[in-house]
Design an enzyme around this catalytic site. Sequence first.
Site, mmCIF file in Angstrom:
data_model
loop_
_atom_site.group_PDB
_atom_site.id
_atom_site.type_symbol
_atom_site.label_atom_id
_atom_site.label_comp_id
_atom_site.label_asym_id
_atom_site.label_seq_id
_atom_site.Cartn_x
_atom_site.Cartn_y
_atom_site.Cartn_z
ATOM 1 N N LYS A 1 -10.704 13.998 11.887
ATOM 2 C CA LYS A 1 -11.392 13.922 10.589
ATOM 3 C C LYS A 1 -12.597 12.994 10.643
ATOM 4 O O LYS A 1 -13.703 13.356 10.231
ATOM 5 C CB LYS A 1 -10.406 13.409 9.529
ATOM 6 N N ASN A 2 -12.383 11.798 11.158
ATOM 7 C CA ASN A 2 -13.470 10.816 11.104
ATOM 8 C C ASN A 2 -14.585 11.108 12.107
ATOM 9 O O ASN A 2 -15.641 10.491 12.059
ATOM 10 C CB ASN A 2 -12.920 9.403 11.323
ATOM 11 N N ARG B 1 -14.975 9.372 -0.675
ATOM 12 C CA ARG B 1 -15.827 8.208 -0.560
ATOM 13 C C ARG B 1 -16.780 8.311 0.633
ATOM 14 O O ARG B 1 -17.918 7.852 0.580
ATOM 15 C CB ARG B 1 -14.916 6.985 -0.423
ATOM 16 N N CYS C 1 -11.362 1.715 -3.967
ATOM 17 C CA CYS C 1 -10.307 2.722 -3.943
ATOM 18 C C CYS C 1 -9.015 2.010 -3.636
ATOM 19 O O CYS C 1 -8.987 0.785 -3.542
ATOM 20 C CB CYS C 1 -10.610 3.805 -2.917
ATOM 21 N N ARG D 1 -14.447 -1.647 -0.732
ATOM 22 C CA ARG D 1 -15.343 -0.692 -0.062
ATOM 23 C C ARG D 1 -16.803 -0.755 -0.532
ATOM 24 O O ARG D 1 -17.343 0.217 -1.064
ATOM 25 C CB ARG D 1 -14.776 0.713 -0.187
ATOM 26 N N PRO D 2 -17.445 -1.900 -0.347
ATOM 27 C CA PRO D 2 -18.864 -2.022 -0.697
ATOM 28 C C PRO D 2 -19.751 -1.220 0.260
ATOM 29 O O PRO D 2 -19.299 -0.803 1.334
ATOM 30 C CB PRO D 2 -19.131 -3.522 -0.520
ATOM 31 N N LEU E 1 -24.085 -2.945 3.437
ATOM 32 C CA LEU E 1 -24.635 -2.878 4.802
ATOM 33 C C LEU E 1 -25.379 -1.565 5.029
ATOM 34 O O LEU E 1 -26.401 -1.533 5.723
ATOM 35 C CB LEU E 1 -23.516 -3.032 5.836
ATOM 36 N N ASP F 1 -6.348 2.248 10.397
ATOM 37 C CA ASP F 1 -5.759 3.528 9.984
ATOM 38 C C ASP F 1 -4.354 3.733 10.562
ATOM 39 O O ASP F 1 -3.588 4.539 10.050
ATOM 40 C CB ASP F 1 -6.652 4.700 10.433
ATOM 41 N N ILE G 1 -9.012 -5.486 7.753
ATOM 42 C CA ILE G 1 -10.109 -4.583 7.344
ATOM 43 C C ILE G 1 -9.954 -4.149 5.875
ATOM 44 O O ILE G 1 -10.870 -4.347 5.072
ATOM 45 C CB ILE G 1 -10.168 -3.325 8.244
ATOM 46 N N ARG H 1 -5.870 15.507 2.717
ATOM 47 C CA ARG H 1 -7.253 15.108 2.997
ATOM 48 C C ARG H 1 -7.469 14.976 4.500
ATOM 49 O O ARG H 1 -8.586 15.170 4.994
ATOM 50 C CB ARG H 1 -7.564 13.758 2.329
HETATM 51 C C1 UD1 Z 1 -14.230 4.291 8.436
HETATM 52 C C2 UD1 Z 1 -13.154 5.335 8.468
HETATM 53 C C3 UD1 Z 1 -11.813 4.756 8.017
HETATM 54 C C4 UD1 Z 1 -11.485 3.530 8.848
HETATM 55 C C5 UD1 Z 1 -12.638 2.530 8.846
HETATM 56 C C6 UD1 Z 1 -12.414 1.342 9.773
HETATM 57 C C7 UD1 Z 1 -14.291 7.431 8.067
HETATM 58 C C8 UD1 Z 1 -14.528 8.573 7.157
HETATM 59 N N1 UD1 Z 1 -13.527 6.430 7.603
HETATM 60 O O1 UD1 Z 1 -14.370 3.880 7.080
HETATM 61 O O2 UD1 Z 1 -10.805 5.749 8.172
HETATM 62 O O3 UD1 Z 1 -10.330 2.916 8.310
HETATM 63 O O4 UD1 Z 1 -13.859 3.180 9.265
HETATM 64 O O5 UD1 Z 1 -12.192 1.768 11.063
HETATM 65 O O6 UD1 Z 1 -14.742 7.427 9.194
HETATM 66 N N2 UD1 Z 1 -17.936 -3.172 4.572
HETATM 67 C C9 UD1 Z 1 -18.794 -4.000 3.860
HETATM 68 N N3 UD1 Z 1 -20.032 -3.507 3.512
HETATM 69 C C10 UD1 Z 1 -20.436 -2.248 3.855
HETATM 70 C C11 UD1 Z 1 -19.562 -1.426 4.583
HETATM 71 C C12 UD1 Z 1 -18.321 -1.928 4.932
HETATM 72 O O7 UD1 Z 1 -18.462 -5.128 3.533
HETATM 73 O O8 UD1 Z 1 -21.565 -1.870 3.511
HETATM 74 C C13 UD1 Z 1 -16.586 -3.671 4.951
HETATM 75 C C14 UD1 Z 1 -15.466 -2.852 4.291
HETATM 76 O O9 UD1 Z 1 -15.162 -3.324 3.006
HETATM 77 C C15 UD1 Z 1 -14.324 -3.052 5.253
HETATM 78 C C16 UD1 Z 1 -15.027 -3.159 6.598
HETATM 79 O O10 UD1 Z 1 -16.385 -3.458 6.327
HETATM 80 O O11 UD1 Z 1 -13.653 -4.255 4.996
HETATM 81 C C17 UD1 Z 1 -14.941 -1.904 7.446
HETATM 82 O O12 UD1 Z 1 -15.512 -0.824 6.764
HETATM 83 P P1 UD1 Z 1 -16.201 0.384 7.534
HETATM 84 O O13 UD1 Z 1 -16.116 0.160 8.996
HETATM 85 O O14 UD1 Z 1 -17.532 0.606 6.929
HETATM 86 O O15 UD1 Z 1 -15.235 1.587 7.151
HETATM 87 P P2 UD1 Z 1 -15.644 3.025 6.641
HETATM 88 O O16 UD1 Z 1 -16.837 3.512 7.373
HETATM 89 O O17 UD1 Z 1 -15.679 3.022 5.157
#
Ligand code: UD1
Length: 415
Positions: free
Chosen positions: A22-23, A92, A116, A121-122, A125, A305, A327, A397
């Site tokens: 999926k990812n 998302r 969520c 989930r900000p 970045l 995950d 995370i 999903r």
């Molecule tokens: C992706 C995966 C998800 C996995 C996660 C971590 C997909 C569709 N989803 O989610 O299954 O659990 O990677 O391996 O691929 N963060 C910030 N600011 C940002 C973005 C992220 O603070 O702009 C923080 C998040 O709150 C979280 C951490 O960074 O604590 C990791 O998030 P991120 O690696 O971005 O996860 P996703 O891409 O949302």
Amino acid sequence: MDTLNVQGGYPLTGELKIQGSKNTVLPVMAAAVLYKGVTMLTNVPMIQDVYCMIHILEAVGVKIVFSDHCLVMDASSVENGEIPMEDVKRMRSSIMLLGALLGRTGEAVTSYPGGCSIGLRPINLHLKGLTEMGAEISEDGTKIRACASRLKGAYIRLDFPSVGATENILLAAVAAEGVTVIENAAREPEIIELCLFLQKMGVPVRGAGTGRIKIEGKRELRQTSYRITGDRIVAGTYLAAAAVTGGQVRLTGIYTPYMASVIRAFRECGCDVTWGKEEVSLRSDGRVAAVPWVKTAPYPGFPTDMQSPFMALLAYGNGVSMIEETIFEGRLKLAEQLAKMGADIRVEENRAWVTGQKKLRGALVEAGDLRAGAALAVAAVGAEGRTRIADPGYIRRGYESIDWDLQSLGGRIWW
Ligand code: UD1
């Protein structure tokens, strides 16, 4: 609401081919928007998130045929860069289209994905990276608009190696003039796969799998076909299910170097795990050793995950295990549902102490998110009696057919 029913106590044995990841497929689908022509993907999982992504891509003008795990996308005419709000709410990760749509049309419009069940989930970045490449970001209450008549390569340092932000910046960089360097980039297998896809598409990108990725933009792209790799998290979930039932399984269709930390953790739990490059086998006598400390971390650390299925596994451990979630802290909420099945788990902030039990018992429980739902299925196949998992659509999903898959290994599980 759908209910996944599980009659526990049947050892899972046999062989299973694991679905596509999926990812991996979602960002690759986003990347296809950048090419004015046809892209073909195979081994695509037939899961709700893929259908949702198809819905969005069709809304922006991509023509799609999806049949028998083969996805053909014709992005010859994409003029509209607006992601429908209902799709952002449903999925998302639609946010990862921002960079590709911006690159393709010069404008991308979405709404805030919001928090969520697994955490805040900000997207700061993602937005910071795109701004550094020359995008102007504006917000009007509900919508976020990113505009750039001309994206330019930039040196971007991420404060945290976010998977989604790395993907968005990579995709915007394909359309940017000059070189983009992402420092402290995510190193997850899904980033490596996305970069392999981009390379096949004709994009010079180097450093995938390291913390520093360099990408040259504005190259002529070419028609690409790509096979989506197996889903390492689905594979890990089924290994956990086999382990709690004292089963013996062989899973194929995955790339095991992407699963090193997970395989290590199963071995620490006393499971007999062997593997080749594209298959993994697990044998368990049903006894699960407690693990002193499981800490989630960005790749190559233990994946967040997999934390939920692992919590379900450790609920059967022969002592106290400690899980530290670094995370998505919301994921520890699963403990409340496992407690309904007799699990003994104490949660404090981002840590959970799991005191293993010889047996859990079937109960009516609720899937609070995708991986929690799958983790409850893991707990349930090892439990006495019947478990009913109330699921408002989370499991589908990401798991194409958890019922058929586990049935084929001898489990009693049905929707
Ligand atoms: C992706 C995966 C998800 C996995 C996660 C971590 C997909 C569709 N989803 O989610 O299954 O659990 O990677 O391996 O691929 N963060 C910030 N600011 C940002 C973005 C992220 O603070 O702009 C923080 C998040 O709150 C979280 C951490 O960074 O604590 C990791 O998030 P991120 O690696 O971005 O996860 P996703 O891409 O949302």
